[in-house]
Design a protein around this motif. Sequence first.
Motif, PDB file in Angstrom:
ATOM      1  N   PHE A   1       0.827  -1.203   0.000  1.00  0.00           N
ATOM      2  CA  PHE A   1       0.000   0.000   0.000  1.00  0.00           C
ATOM      3  C   PHE A   1       0.865   1.259   0.000  1.00  0.00           C
ATOM      4  O   PHE A   1       0.662   2.166  -0.805  1.00  0.00           O
ATOM      5  N   TRP A   2       1.824   1.317   0.904  1.00  0.00           N
ATOM      6  CA  TRP A   2       2.645   2.527   1.027  1.00  0.00           C
ATOM      7  C   TRP A   2       3.416   2.849  -0.242  1.00  0.00           C
ATOM      8  O   TRP A   2       3.525   4.001  -0.627  1.00  0.00           O
ATOM      9  N   TYR A   3       3.980   1.826  -0.855  1.00  0.00           N
ATOM     10  CA  TYR A   3       4.862   2.082  -2.003  1.00  0.00           C
ATOM     11  C   TYR A   3       4.149   2.077  -3.346  1.00  0.00           C
ATOM     12  O   TYR A   3       4.757   2.406  -4.362  1.00  0.00           O
ATOM     13  N   THR A   4       2.848   1.723  -3.375  1.00  0.00           N
ATOM     14  CA  THR A   4       2.147   1.727  -4.660  1.00  0.00           C
ATOM     15  C   THR A   4       0.890   2.589  -4.677  1.00  0.00           C
ATOM     16  O   THR A   4       0.512   3.092  -5.733  1.00  0.00           O
ATOM     17  N   ASN A   5       0.222   2.778  -3.532  1.00  0.00           N
ATOM     18  CA  ASN A   5      -1.064   3.476  -3.534  1.00  0.00           C
ATOM     19  C   ASN A   5      -1.182   4.611  -2.522  1.00  0.00           C
ATOM     20  O   ASN A   5      -2.260   5.143  -2.340  1.00  0.00           O
ATOM     21  N   TYR A   6      -0.102   4.947  -1.831  1.00  0.00           N
ATOM     22  CA  TYR A   6      -0.208   5.934  -0.758  1.00  0.00           C
ATOM     23  C   TYR A   6      -0.541   7.309  -1.322  1.00  0.00           C
ATOM     24  O   TYR A   6      -0.087   7.681  -2.405  1.00  0.00           O
ATOM     25  N   SER A   7      -1.319   8.071  -0.581  1.00  0.00           N
ATOM     26  CA  SER A   7      -1.811   9.359  -1.080  1.00  0.00           C
ATOM     27  C   SER A   7      -0.767  10.472  -1.033  1.00  0.00           C
ATOM     28  O   SER A   7      -0.936  11.489  -1.697  1.00  0.00           O
ATOM     29  N   GLN A   8       0.297  10.304  -0.272  1.00  0.00           N
ATOM     30  CA  GLN A   8       1.323  11.340  -0.181  1.00  0.00           C
ATOM     31  C   GLN A   8       2.564  10.919  -0.963  1.00  0.00           C
ATOM     32  O   GLN A   8       2.891   9.736  -1.026  1.00  0.00           O
ATOM     33  N   PRO A   9       3.279  11.892  -1.538  1.00  0.00           N
ATOM     34  CA  PRO A   9       4.480  11.539  -2.305  1.00  0.00           C
ATOM     35  C   PRO A   9       5.604  11.037  -1.398  1.00  0.00           C
ATOM     36  O   PRO A   9       5.753  11.500  -0.271  1.00  0.00           O
ATOM     37  N   ILE A  10       6.353  10.076  -1.903  1.00  0.00           N
ATOM     38  CA  ILE A  10       7.513   9.544  -1.190  1.00  0.00           C
ATOM     39  C   ILE A  10       8.711   9.570  -2.134  1.00  0.00           C
ATOM     40  O   ILE A  10       8.555   9.532  -3.349  1.00  0.00           O
ATOM     41  N   ASP A  11       9.904   9.657  -1.554  1.00  0.00           N
ATOM     42  CA  ASP A  11      11.092   9.669  -2.414  1.00  0.00           C
ATOM     43  C   ASP A  11      12.237   8.847  -1.834  1.00  0.00           C
ATOM     44  O   ASP A  11      13.394   9.127  -2.050  1.00  0.00           O
ATOM     45  N   GLY A  12      11.890   7.814  -1.101  1.00  0.00           N
ATOM     46  CA  GLY A  12      12.907   6.948  -0.524  1.00  0.00           C
ATOM     47  C   GLY A  12      12.332   6.214   0.660  1.00  0.00           C
ATOM     48  O   GLY A  12      11.115   6.095   0.792  1.00  0.00           O
ATOM     49  N   LEU A  13      13.232   5.749   1.517  1.00  0.00           N
ATOM     50  CA  LEU A  13      12.769   5.072   2.721  1.00  0.00           C
ATOM     51  C   LEU A  13      13.674   5.398   3.885  1.00  0.00           C
ATOM     52  O   LEU A  13      14.796   5.865   3.719  1.00  0.00           O
ATOM     53  N   VAL A  14      13.138   5.158   5.073  1.00  0.00           N
ATOM     54  CA  VAL A  14      13.907   5.293   6.306  1.00  0.00           C
ATOM     55  C   VAL A  14      13.881   3.963   7.041  1.00  0.00           C
ATOM     56  O   VAL A  14      12.937   3.187   6.899  1.00  0.00           O
ATOM     57  N   ILE A  15      14.938   3.721   7.793  1.00  0.00           N
ATOM     58  CA  ILE A  15      14.987   2.576   8.697  1.00  0.00           C
ATOM     59  C   ILE A  15      14.656   3.091  10.091  1.00  0.00           C
ATOM     60  O   ILE A  15      15.207   4.101  10.534  1.00  0.00           O
ATOM     61  N   VAL A  16      13.753   2.402  10.759  1.00  0.00           N
ATOM     62  CA  VAL A  16      13.481   2.681  12.168  1.00  0.00           C
ATOM     63  C   VAL A  16      14.599   2.002  12.946  1.00  0.00           C
ATOM     64  O   VAL A  16      14.732   0.784  12.919  1.00  0.00           O
ATOM     65  N   THR A  17      15.426   2.801  13.604  1.00  0.00           N
ATOM     66  CA  THR A  17      16.592   2.266  14.296  1.00  0.00           C
ATOM     67  C   THR A  17      16.215   1.746  15.685  1.00  0.00           C
ATOM     68  O   THR A  17      15.129   1.996  16.183  1.00  0.00           O
ATOM     69  N   GLY A  18      17.138   1.017  16.272  1.00  0.00           N
ATOM     70  CA  GLY A  18      16.931   0.505  17.616  1.00  0.00           C
ATOM     71  C   GLY A  18      16.586  -0.969  17.635  1.00  0.00           C
ATOM     72  O   GLY A  18      16.820  -1.700  16.670  1.00  0.00           O
ATOM     73  N   GLU A  19      15.999  -1.375  18.736  1.00  0.00           N
ATOM     74  CA  GLU A  19      15.743  -2.794  18.977  1.00  0.00           C
ATOM     75  C   GLU A  19      14.855  -3.427  17.907  1.00  0.00           C
ATOM     76  O   GLU A  19      15.095  -4.562  17.500  1.00  0.00           O
ATOM     77  N   ILE A  20      13.834  -2.702  17.414  1.00  0.00           N
ATOM     78  CA  ILE A  20      12.912  -3.278  16.435  1.00  0.00           C
ATOM     79  C   ILE A  20      13.636  -3.786  15.191  1.00  0.00           C
ATOM     80  O   ILE A  20      13.287  -4.816  14.635  1.00  0.00           O
ATOM     81  N   SER A  21      14.665  -3.076  14.751  1.00  0.00           N
ATOM     82  CA  SER A  21      15.396  -3.461  13.545  1.00  0.00           C
ATOM     83  C   SER A  21      16.736  -4.117  13.846  1.00  0.00           C
ATOM     84  O   SER A  21      17.402  -4.609  12.934  1.00  0.00           O
ATOM     85  N   GLY A  22      17.145  -4.080  15.117  1.00  0.00           N
ATOM     86  CA  GLY A  22      18.438  -4.661  15.477  1.00  0.00           C
ATOM     87  C   GLY A  22      19.611  -3.815  15.014  1.00  0.00           C
ATOM     88  O   GLY A  22      20.699  -4.346  14.800  1.00  0.00           O
ATOM     89  N   ILE A  23      19.383  -2.488  14.868  1.00  0.00           N
ATOM     90  CA  ILE A  23      20.408  -1.608  14.297  1.00  0.00           C
ATOM     91  C   ILE A  23      20.578  -0.349  15.138  1.00  0.00           C
ATOM     92  O   ILE A  23      19.602   0.309  15.507  1.00  0.00           O
ATOM     93  N   THR A  24      21.823  -0.001  15.406  1.00  0.00           N
ATOM     94  CA  THR A  24      22.217   1.290  15.954  1.00  0.00           C
ATOM     95  C   THR A  24      23.077   1.950  14.882  1.00  0.00           C
ATOM     96  O   THR A  24      23.895   1.277  14.260  1.00  0.00           O
ATOM     97  N   VAL A  25      22.883   3.250  14.657  1.00  0.00           N
ATOM     98  CA  VAL A  25      23.619   3.939  13.595  1.00  0.00           C
ATOM     99  C   VAL A  25      24.424   5.089  14.182  1.00  0.00           C
ATOM    100  O   VAL A  25      23.903   5.903  14.944  1.00  0.00           O
ATOM    101  N   ILE A  26      25.698   5.138  13.799  1.00  0.00           N
ATOM    102  CA  ILE A  26      26.559   6.282  14.096  1.00  0.00           C
ATOM    103  C   ILE A  26      26.549   7.158  12.848  1.00  0.00           C
ATOM    104  O   ILE A  26      26.871   6.697  11.754  1.00  0.00           O
ATOM    105  N   ASP A  27      26.154   8.404  13.009  1.00  0.00           N
ATOM    106  CA  ASP A  27      26.002   9.355  11.905  1.00  0.00           C
ATOM    107  C   ASP A  27      27.169  10.345  11.958  1.00  0.00           C
ATOM    108  O   ASP A  27      27.275  11.138  12.893  1.00  0.00           O
ATOM    109  N   ILE A  28      28.046  10.269  10.961  1.00  0.00           N
ATOM    110  CA  ILE A  28      29.220  11.136  10.886  1.00  0.00           C
ATOM    111  C   ILE A  28      28.928  12.229   9.865  1.00  0.00           C
ATOM    112  O   ILE A  28      28.780  11.948   8.678  1.00  0.00           O
ATOM    113  N   ASP A  29      28.870  13.475  10.325  1.00  0.00           N
ATOM    114  CA  ASP A  29      28.491  14.583   9.441  1.00  0.00           C
ATOM    115  C   ASP A  29      29.642  15.495   9.031  1.00  0.00           C
ATOM    116  O   ASP A  29      29.409  16.520   8.387  1.00  0.00           O
ATOM    117  N   SER A  30      30.879  15.166   9.401  1.00  0.00           N
ATOM    118  CA  SER A  30      32.003  16.017   8.987  1.00  0.00           C
ATOM    119  C   SER A  30      33.299  15.214   8.997  1.00  0.00           C
ATOM    120  O   SER A  30      33.407  14.189   9.691  1.00  0.00           O
TER     121      SER A  30
END
Length: 163
Positions: free
Chosen positions: A60-89
């Motif tokens: 539904f989200w990727y084929t029929n959703y009413s709002q425009p999308i231009d990619g995806l996000v990962i929900v971080t933490g325990e649900i996905s088993g992922i912690t992310v270190i974000d290096i911006d410089s």
Amino acid sequence: MNKTATFVPDVTDMPLINSAYKYLEYGICTLPKSTKGKFPVISKWKDYQYKLPTPEELDFWYTNYSQPIDGLVIVTGEISGITVIDIDSDEAKSQLWELLGEEFPTPATNPIIETPRGHHIYLPYTPEIKQTTNLWGIEGLDARNDGGVVVAPPTKNYRRMKS
């Protein structure tokens, strides 16, 4: 650090819907990204900190959703088993290198994503690393964990580095 980088699939060159399914196969919670920023288009996205989307929701989200999308996000933490270190410089990267030395992650040990401003280093879920800005007192080094999201491949300008 993780011994191999196989806990997150490489979806850099996949179509968006296919990548969402591939992430789901790995138990990773993804949501469609808003065209207006680095956040999900789903208004009740915080519900997905505790549950994975169903294949029907992805369809539904990727084929029929009413709002425009231009990619995806990962929900971080325990649900996905992922912690992310974000290096911006480059300065933050250098300081992290000084801090970690030989333990500094590489694409062979941890998924590293090139972003428009730097890099995301994906770690297996590490509850001791709290979601924050200026992680370990380093300006330009942030952590995304429980309660957070990160923009992820195959979103434009987000590519997984090769070993």
